[in-house]
Design an enzyme around this catalytic site. Sequence first.
Site, short mmCIF file in Angstrom:
data_model
loop_
_atom_site.label_atom_id
_atom_site.label_comp_id
_atom_site.label_asym_id
_atom_site.label_seq_id
_atom_site.Cartn_x
_atom_site.Cartn_y
_atom_site.Cartn_z
N TYR A 198 18.04 -5.93 10.89
CA TYR A 198 17.56 -5.72 9.53
C TYR A 198 18.42 -6.49 8.51
CZ TYR A 198 15.88 -3.16 5.41
OH TYR A 198 15.34 -2.81 4.19
N ASP A 243 -1.59 -9.13 8.62
CA ASP A 243 -0.43 -9.04 9.49
C ASP A 243 0.45 -10.26 9.22
OD1 ASP A 243 1.46 -8.91 11.48
OD2 ASP A 243 0.02 -8.74 13.13
N VAL A 244 1.59 -10.05 8.56
CA VAL A 244 2.42 -11.19 8.17
C VAL A 244 3.08 -11.89 9.35
CG1 VAL A 244 2.86 -10.31 5.84
CG2 VAL A 244 4.45 -9.75 7.71
N ASN A 298 0.80 -1.23 0.00
CA ASN A 298 0.00 0.00 0.00
C ASN A 298 0.83 1.28 0.00
OD1 ASN A 298 0.86 -0.47 2.68
ND2 ASN A 298 -0.86 0.70 3.52
N GLY A 347 5.15 3.03 -0.94
CA GLY A 347 6.56 2.87 -1.31
C GLY A 347 6.81 1.87 -2.42
N ILE A 348 7.82 1.03 -2.23
CA ILE A 348 8.21 0.05 -3.24
C ILE A 348 7.06 -0.90 -3.55
CG2 ILE A 348 9.72 -1.91 -3.69
CD1 ILE A 348 11.86 -0.50 -2.01
N LYS A 397 17.22 -9.58 6.00
CA LYS A 397 17.29 -9.47 4.55
C LYS A 397 18.25 -10.49 3.95
CE LYS A 397 14.30 -6.17 3.97
NZ LYS A 397 13.04 -6.41 3.24
N ARG A 435 -0.69 -4.21 6.84
CA ARG A 435 -1.09 -4.26 8.25
C ARG A 435 -1.71 -2.96 8.71
NH1 ARG A 435 3.41 -6.20 12.43
NH2 ARG A 435 4.51 -4.44 11.48
N GLY A 493 7.90 -5.19 5.21
CA GLY A 493 9.13 -5.07 5.98
C GLY A 493 9.07 -3.96 7.00
#
Length: 234
Positions: free
Chosen positions: A140, A48-49, A11, A13-14, A144, A34, A77
Amino acid sequence: MTRSVLVTGGNRGIGLAIARKFAAQGDRVAVAHRSGDGPDGLLSLSCDVTDSDSVTAAFARAAEAHGPLDVLVANAGTSEDGLLIGMKDASFQRVLDTNLTGAFRAARQAALGMTRRRQGRLVFISSVAAHRGYPGQANYAASKAGLVGMARALARELAPFGITANVVAPGLVDAGLTESLTPQQRRRITQDVPLGRLASADDVAAAVLWLSSPEAAYVTGVTVAVDGGLGIGH
């Protein structure tokens, strides 16, 4: 051929740029998120992942609306930067649970239908931080980097079912999580980029679309760096 596509964290940005590019070529696109509002013109799913039941429910709603899933882009993320000696267990775990385990939950759900249909594309959004590492980002960077290892394992595991699993690793993108960087941080990082600029969200989206296209049918288990050369040698 019109496909069913789901983008987690889609929803803004990227993720939003990726979702819009798929929609622009005629695909049926659902965005799972989320928090925040859903974008106009796309199927918006509350998800919510970090919660397996929430992931299952979101995927079911997407399939009901758009049919069996063809492409998953695991983009959701978060970040909670802090130096190692002051980082709390909970801060480390929250980032891994969203960025890495959340992607696992989404991929597991997607694979249920893809293996039955013997086709599908999984694309995980990693980061140049996975290869270079940055101070204050142990959580982080670990999350990744974990996506790269997971995608390689899934590429081997799911190849007999006609499913590919690949990674896109952006550098500094002028969207999303980078909005919290100070102007000094932006200048310092940009100076290290051989192409001399920040990426746009559309730069990243273009790589995702290619990995999901028929032209990339023989590409699996790879990491495509969209970082202007920032990660050269890593």
